[in-house]
Write a protein that holds these residues in place. Structure first.
Motif, PDB file in Angstrom:
ATOM      1  N   LYS A 234       0.856  -1.177   0.000  1.00 44.18           N
ATOM      2  CA  LYS A 234       0.000   0.000   0.000  1.00 44.18           C
ATOM      3  C   LYS A 234       0.892   1.227   0.000  1.00 44.18           C
TER       4      LYS A 234
ATOM      5  N   THR B 198       2.267   2.864   3.371  1.00 45.95           N
ATOM      6  CA  THR B 198       1.258   3.261   4.341  1.00 45.95           C
ATOM      7  C   THR B 198       0.444   2.047   4.764  1.00 45.95           C
ATOM      8  N   THR B 199      -0.332   2.208   5.814  1.00 42.43           N
ATOM      9  CA  THR B 199      -1.261   1.167   6.258  1.00 42.43           C
ATOM     10  C   THR B 199      -2.709   1.598   6.068  1.00 42.43           C
TER      11      THR B 199
END
Length: 397
Positions: free
Chosen positions: A324, A339-340
């Motif tokens: 991501k 990112t999460t």
């Protein structure tokens, strides 16, 4: 089975193994030419004892990006495994060694033209550009246009000196265009092998210029064809490069050749302006298929090799890679970070090069069932990733 780096003394064995794999038979003069082009550190052979049974060769390129810059790229070519040694993991071993080389040399991506589209997606490659194979029917076409620039034939011996500056100047106008070394010009672009002429003429070159400045060129062959005592000559355009004015002048020159009936060109941009140059645009027909495939090796670097058309941000999720990434920026450039957070768009790794290089839109991928996201995110992606011209790889390798 041993996988090892290619050595100069391996070139005859590589040529034989590759010929047995795909039927590409050439003479021993090919060895010296190949030796001047390949990167031996990135090229590998698979050996069963002393016999070479699998091959993979490498080049080094810069590939033009949608923002006019360059992406250092390793070229993948001459991939083959003898039929006697299939289903033994030879191809995977060669590809893994090649990919390790690319990472060690800090390439942002590897690139290839796929002989079979089912092979390379498993190794991280995805189509980034397409090519148009154009056929122009000259019988009955309007031929009243006059070239805007001065045109002159040049000899093949001065071609590299005259043509390479034009090519280098124009290359940044199209994402996907490859850099060319002097050896590449000599051994690939200007290699007038009689075995490749198929009954046509030697290479001919015409340069378009204005006020002493070279602005474009066309490289072509001509094949004489007579049908019931009427000429039906075929013009095979190998390459036509230049600014817009030069391209118009050169296509006008090609279309006005006496006794010619058909013009064919294997590799042009899908969005070429050929149909709009003549009143009867139906006489220009195009066959479209994939061309350059790219395998990102450094994903943040790959994604940041282009700008957004406007200020904005996208979070992209690669469903088959567990990645991501948040991409933020605008016309001055973008920044990429892992990112999460939930992604705006989700797609598979192999669809990313075409989307990011501008060859295919998020909307098209969504309608094909290959991308998911909200309508707002898909429209935003189309706005941010807009390109004025479609990508085009100028060279098959």
């Amino acid at each position: 089975m041993e996988i090892r780096a290619l050595r100069p003394e391996d070139l005859p064995g590589l040529r034989l193994a590759f010929a047995r794999a795909i039927g590409f038979w050439v003479g021993d003069e090919y060895d010296a030419k190949l030796g001047r082009l390949v990167d031996f550190d990135g090229s590998f052979v698979a050996c069963d004892g002393e016999e070479i049974v699998g091959t993979l060769a490498a080049y080094r390129f810069d590939v033009s990006t949608p923002d006019g810059g360059d992406l250092p790229t390793g070229g993948t070519t001459l991939v083959g495994v003898q039929p006697t040694h299939r289903r033994r993991g030879v191809l995977r071993g060669l590809m893994e060694a090649h990919i390790r080389w690319g990472r060690e040399r800090e390439f942002a991506a590897l690139g290839l033209w796929a002989s079979e589209t089912s092979i390379y997606s498993r190794f991280g490659y995805g189509p980034a550009t397409r090519r148009g194979g154009w056929t122009l029917d000259l019988l009955g076409i309007d031929r009243d246009r006059t070239p805007e620039l001065d045109l002159a034939f040049i000899d093949i011996h001065e071609a590299a000196e005259r043509l390479s500056p034009i090519y280098d100047h124009c290359r940044s106008d199209r994402p996907g265009a490859l850099s060319r070394s002097p050896a590449w010009w000599q051994e690939r672009r200007l290699n007038d092998d009689p075995a490749r002429r198929n009954g046509a003429s030697v290479f001919q070159f015409v340069v378009a210029s204005k006020d002493g400045e070279d602005r474009g060129y066309v490289q072509f062959r001509r094949k004489s064809i007579w049908d019931e005592a009427r000429p039906r000559d075929l013009i095979w355009v190998e390459e036509l490069i230049g600014d817009a004015e030069a391209r118009r002048s050169l296509w006008t020159f090609v279309a006005n050749m006496d006794l010619a009936a058909t013009v064919e060109v294997f590799n042009r941009p899908v969005d070429d302006t050929i149909p709009f140059m003549f009143r009867d645009g139906r006489r220009a027909r195009v066959h479209v298929e994939d061309a350059l495939w790219l395998a990102p090796l450094d994903l943040p670097r790959f994604l940041s090799a282009r700008r957004f058309a406007a200020e904005g941000a996208l979070t992209v999720g690669l469903t088959d890679a567990g990645e991501k990434l948040r991409i933020e920026g605008g016309p001055e450039g973008v920044q990429v970070r892992r990112t999460t957070e939930a992604p705006d768009l989700e797609l598979q790794w192999g669809d990313l090069p075409g989307l990011w290089w501008g060859d295919v839109t998020a909307r098209a991928l969504s309608e094909a069932g290959r991308l998911s996201g909200s309508r707002e995110a898909i429209l935003r992606a189309g706005h941010l990733l807009h390109v004025d011209v479609l990508p085009w790889c100028t060279e098959r390798f």
